[in-house]
Motif scaffolding. Sequence first.
Motif, PDB file in Angstrom:
ATOM      1  N   VAL A   1       0.856  -1.183   0.000  1.00  0.00           N
ATOM      2  CA  VAL A   1       0.000   0.000   0.000  1.00  0.00           C
ATOM      3  C   VAL A   1       0.893   1.234   0.000  1.00  0.00           C
ATOM      4  CG1 VAL A   1      -1.944  -1.116   1.177  1.00  0.00           C
ATOM      5  CG2 VAL A   1      -0.160   0.024   2.524  1.00  0.00           C
ATOM      6  N   ALA A   2       0.305   2.349  -0.357  1.00  0.00           N
ATOM      7  CA  ALA A   2       1.027   3.622  -0.312  1.00  0.00           C
ATOM      8  C   ALA A   2       0.156   4.652   0.385  1.00  0.00           C
ATOM      9  CB  ALA A   2       1.365   4.095  -1.727  1.00  0.00           C
TER      10      ALA A   2
ATOM     11  N   TYR B   1      -4.300   9.363   2.803  1.00  0.00           N
ATOM     12  CA  TYR B   1      -5.139   8.234   2.415  1.00  0.00           C
ATOM     13  C   TYR B   1      -4.241   7.035   2.120  1.00  0.00           C
ATOM     14  CZ  TYR B   1      -8.616  11.909   1.632  1.00  0.00           C
ATOM     15  OH  TYR B   1      -9.465  12.981   1.788  1.00  0.00           O
ATOM     16  N   GLU B   2      -4.796   5.856   2.315  1.00  0.00           N
ATOM     17  CA  GLU B   2      -4.067   4.622   2.023  1.00  0.00           C
ATOM     18  C   GLU B   2      -4.676   3.975   0.785  1.00  0.00           C
ATOM     19  OE1 GLU B   2      -2.503   1.613   5.176  1.00  0.00           O
ATOM     20  OE2 GLU B   2      -4.399   0.786   4.431  1.00  0.00           O
ATOM     21  N   VAL B   3      -3.831   3.664  -0.204  1.00  0.00           N
ATOM     22  CA  VAL B   3      -4.306   3.046  -1.439  1.00  0.00           C
ATOM     23  C   VAL B   3      -3.342   1.928  -1.836  1.00  0.00           C
ATOM     24  CG1 VAL B   3      -5.379   5.183  -2.256  1.00  0.00           C
ATOM     25  CG2 VAL B   3      -3.039   4.656  -2.937  1.00  0.00           C
ATOM     26  N   GLY B   4      -3.846   1.001  -2.645  1.00  0.00           N
ATOM     27  CA  GLY B   4      -2.954  -0.037  -3.159  1.00  0.00           C
ATOM     28  C   GLY B   4      -3.581  -1.412  -3.228  1.00  0.00           C
ATOM     29  N   PRO B   5      -2.870  -2.386  -3.796  1.00  0.00           N
ATOM     30  CA  PRO B   5      -3.411  -3.746  -3.971  1.00  0.00           C
ATOM     31  C   PRO B   5      -3.808  -4.420  -2.672  1.00  0.00           C
ATOM     32  CG  PRO B   5      -1.434  -3.429  -5.311  1.00  0.00           C
ATOM     33  CD  PRO B   5      -1.540  -2.232  -4.422  1.00  0.00           C
ATOM     34  N   ASP B   6      -3.129  -4.111  -1.579  1.00  0.00           N
ATOM     35  CA  ASP B   6      -3.407  -4.793  -0.311  1.00  0.00           C
ATOM     36  C   ASP B   6      -4.221  -3.947   0.653  1.00  0.00           C
ATOM     37  OD1 ASP B   6      -2.075  -7.061  -1.141  1.00  0.00           O
ATOM     38  OD2 ASP B   6      -0.148  -6.423  -0.293  1.00  0.00           O
TER      39      ASP B   6
END
Length: 336
Positions: free
Chosen positions: A56-57, A66-71
């Motif tokens: 996540v990034a 904000y937290e975004v990403g595949p996981d």
Amino acid sequence: MKSAVFAIDVGYGNTKYAYRAASGTVATGMFPSLAPLAASRSLSGYGESVLAARKVAVVCIDRVEYEVGPDVSLTAAYGKTGRALADDYVLTDNYAALLFGALHFAGVTHVERLVLGLPVHNMKKYAAALKERFAGELDFGHGRITVDKVVVIPQPLGSLVLATSTRNGGFGRDDAHLVVDVGYFTTDWVYANGFTMDDNRSGGMPGGASQIYQRIASLIARDEGEEVEDIERIDKALREQAPFFFYGKDIDLGAYVEQADPIITGVVKEMQNNVGRLPNVRSIILSGGGAALYAAAIRRAFPRVVIELIDSPCMANARGFLLVGEAGIKRERRAA
């Protein structure tokens, strides 16, 4: 890394992106369109490798992280997963966080042409705002990114362009096709002769896959006597053709999909009223993450028209956006 064209389909359900790698092949990526507020502390880095770090990034928009990403987590207390389902979605900070996340995970620092898509019914309202917001020097907490130009196109055109690139014949200037893009929150369609879009027979409306997931959730709640709030897990179970786990039970979703059919039929009927019977259309091209859910209803509505489900329908628009951007750059260079 510099990219001549970077294409992002920031959908309500998933964010998909495509670009041309150094090897010349098309590189793609996808992650859920969830942008919850970042946690104030993280425990995943502790435990001496017992707990794996998530992919996540943390993206900063107007000093909010904000937290975004595949996981990114598909579940949250009381359903607050950070998903935005609104008609003005593209103006939200959630949308911006997801767009920046795609650029971050691809490692892109300079984009000559950023290609984005909009639902057909929102093109006039929001295209100019997207071009203004995401062109120029951008900074979201991971260093500066330069975007020279932003191009915004109707989402289903990405699938049409991709379909023409993978088939020989049947896409002449006088050949008519209907492209139906079943997204997470909206269903859009484009009626095209060659690459000429018929505005009067193209359109879109709220009523994508999420309505089906919400209906399934309400039916499970009725049968189980417990509220079902995490429709993201219903989406994942259907895409992976897996059972839905709920309070110790593996639930087969097939029967619930059938019970949601009236919702699908209503959307298809609205589209049918707009486009007519289609006696001159060579094919109906289905794309989008919800394409498989709508395929049977569309076949019933247009029984004598060839129906084509595009390969990897969830990624179709992003891959098509990339081709649109590359074709535009080639035209500009030839003109120069």
